[in-house]
Motif scaffolding. Structure first.
Motif, PDB file in Angstrom:
ATOM      1  N   SER A 149       0.802  -1.226   0.000  1.00 51.95           N
ATOM      2  CA  SER A 149       0.000   0.000   0.000  1.00 51.95           C
ATOM      3  C   SER A 149       0.833   1.273   0.000  1.00 51.95           C
ATOM      4  O   SER A 149       0.272   2.371  -0.040  1.00 51.95           O
ATOM      5  N   THR A 150       2.151   1.141   0.033  1.00 51.32           N
ATOM      6  CA  THR A 150       3.022   2.315   0.087  1.00 51.32           C
ATOM      7  C   THR A 150       3.531   2.660  -1.306  1.00 51.32           C
ATOM      8  O   THR A 150       4.243   1.843  -1.918  1.00 51.32           O
ATOM      9  N   PRO A 151       3.191   3.810  -1.849  1.00 51.96           N
ATOM     10  CA  PRO A 151       3.744   4.211  -3.150  1.00 51.96           C
ATOM     11  C   PRO A 151       5.273   4.243  -3.092  1.00 51.96           C
ATOM     12  O   PRO A 151       5.853   4.716  -2.118  1.00 51.96           O
ATOM     13  N   GLY A 152       5.897   3.703  -4.131  1.00 50.83           N
ATOM     14  CA  GLY A 152       7.351   3.628  -4.148  1.00 50.83           C
ATOM     15  C   GLY A 152       7.881   2.294  -3.667  1.00 50.83           C
ATOM     16  O   GLY A 152       9.101   2.082  -3.647  1.00 50.83           O
ATOM     17  N   CYS A 153       6.969   1.393  -3.269  1.00 51.23           N
ATOM     18  CA  CYS A 153       7.358   0.043  -2.842  1.00 51.23           C
ATOM     19  C   CYS A 153       6.683  -0.980  -3.760  1.00 51.23           C
ATOM     20  O   CYS A 153       5.561  -0.753  -4.228  1.00 51.23           O
ATOM     21  N   THR A 154       7.357  -2.089  -4.001  1.00 53.38           N
ATOM     22  CA  THR A 154       6.758  -3.191  -4.759  1.00 53.38           C
ATOM     23  C   THR A 154       7.007  -4.494  -4.025  1.00 53.38           C
ATOM     24  O   THR A 154       7.940  -4.603  -3.218  1.00 53.38           O
ATOM     25  N   GLU A 214      11.988   2.372  -2.683  1.00 52.42           N
ATOM     26  CA  GLU A 214      12.778   3.485  -3.200  1.00 52.42           C
ATOM     27  C   GLU A 214      13.647   4.039  -2.076  1.00 52.42           C
ATOM     28  O   GLU A 214      13.185   4.206  -0.938  1.00 52.42           O
TER      29      GLU A 214
END
Length: 255
Positions: free
Chosen positions: A214-219, A234
């Motif tokens: 759910s954290t933008p910049g994480c996959t 990131e």
């Protein structure tokens, strides 16, 4: 500017890697360097007393002739041209150790800019290395998150680390193997995480998996079906996530 990094892969089963795995590690490591235009120059193994010997030397030929039997340690090293101090002047190294009491560990260290710190390059590298052994987890770190990535991965102090890093290193060193398999060490730019680590609760109804997804910049991508997931974070988000998770019990170094 070249940024040093270190990759660690770990397995804590009470079995040891066989000769075939050491041979594959030898061949993969040399090939991995060559593909990036880096020439492996030295090695160290059981029987060399911890000293580096040149590839192609009598000691190396003896290793090849032994079919890699009875090894517990093998290191492949690339040293700057003209150096007579391989232990100090290495530009890249790959170390593989395996024994019944301590488990199996692979450490890859580089301060050579032909190893780019970007997701596509590392994904290709990890896909190749995880076929070597049945790993429990792994992670990649580099400054500024850890002052000395190689020392941090190997869990020793080299005199350059700030006190907080030494303290975190001690917490990791003291953690029993069963805890290391259940909880992630910390948040890193790249991590290989197992189901137990990912399911660690960080808040009521929320796990590490949900946070990363759910954290933008994480996959979060499955690399080994049902066993290992690749997490990418990131770099500018690493310290914030570490602070967010401090005290939740999800991270060994985060309390």
């Amino acid at each position: 500017m070249t940024v040093p990094f270190a990759l660690g892969l770990f397995n804590y089963s009470n079995s040891t890697a066989g000769a075939q795995v050491f041979q594959r590690f030898h061949d993969i490591s040399i090939s991995m360097l060559e593909l990036r235009g880096i020439q492996a120059t030295h090695f160290a193994a059981d029987g060399t007393g911890g000293e580096m010997a040149k590839l192609g030397s009598t000691a190396h030929r003896r290793l090849l002739a032994s079919d890699f039997g009875d090894l517990t340690l093998l290191s492949i090293v690339a040293v700057a041209k003209g150096s007579d101090a391989p232990a100090y002047d290495l530009t890249a190294s790959a170390d593989f150790s395996s024994c019944r009491d301590l488990g199996t560990e692979l450490t890859l260290f580089s301060k050579d800019n032909r190893f780019p710190l970007e997701s596509h390059s590392f994904r290709e590298l990890l896909v190749r290395l995880i076929t070597l052994y049945d790993w429990d987890f792994g992670y990649v770190t580099h400054p500024p998150f850890e002052r000395s990535p190689q020392a941090y991965i190997a869990s020793y102090c080299d005199g350059t680390q700030p006190q907080d890093e030494e303290d975190r290193n001690q917490v990791w060193y003291d953690a029993p193997p069963e805890m290391r398999v259940r909880k992630a060490r910390n948040i890193f730019p790249f991590s290989l995480l197992n189901p137990a680590q990912l399911s660690s609760p960080i808040a009521p109804g929320k796990t590490l998996t949900r946070l990363l997804q759910s954290t933008p910049g994480c996959t979060l991508d499955e690399l080994v079906p049902g066993r290992l997931w690749l997490s990418t974070v990131e770099p500018h988000l690493v310290q914030g996530l570490r602070s967010l998770l401090k005290g939740t019990g999800a991270l060994i170094e985060g309390g």
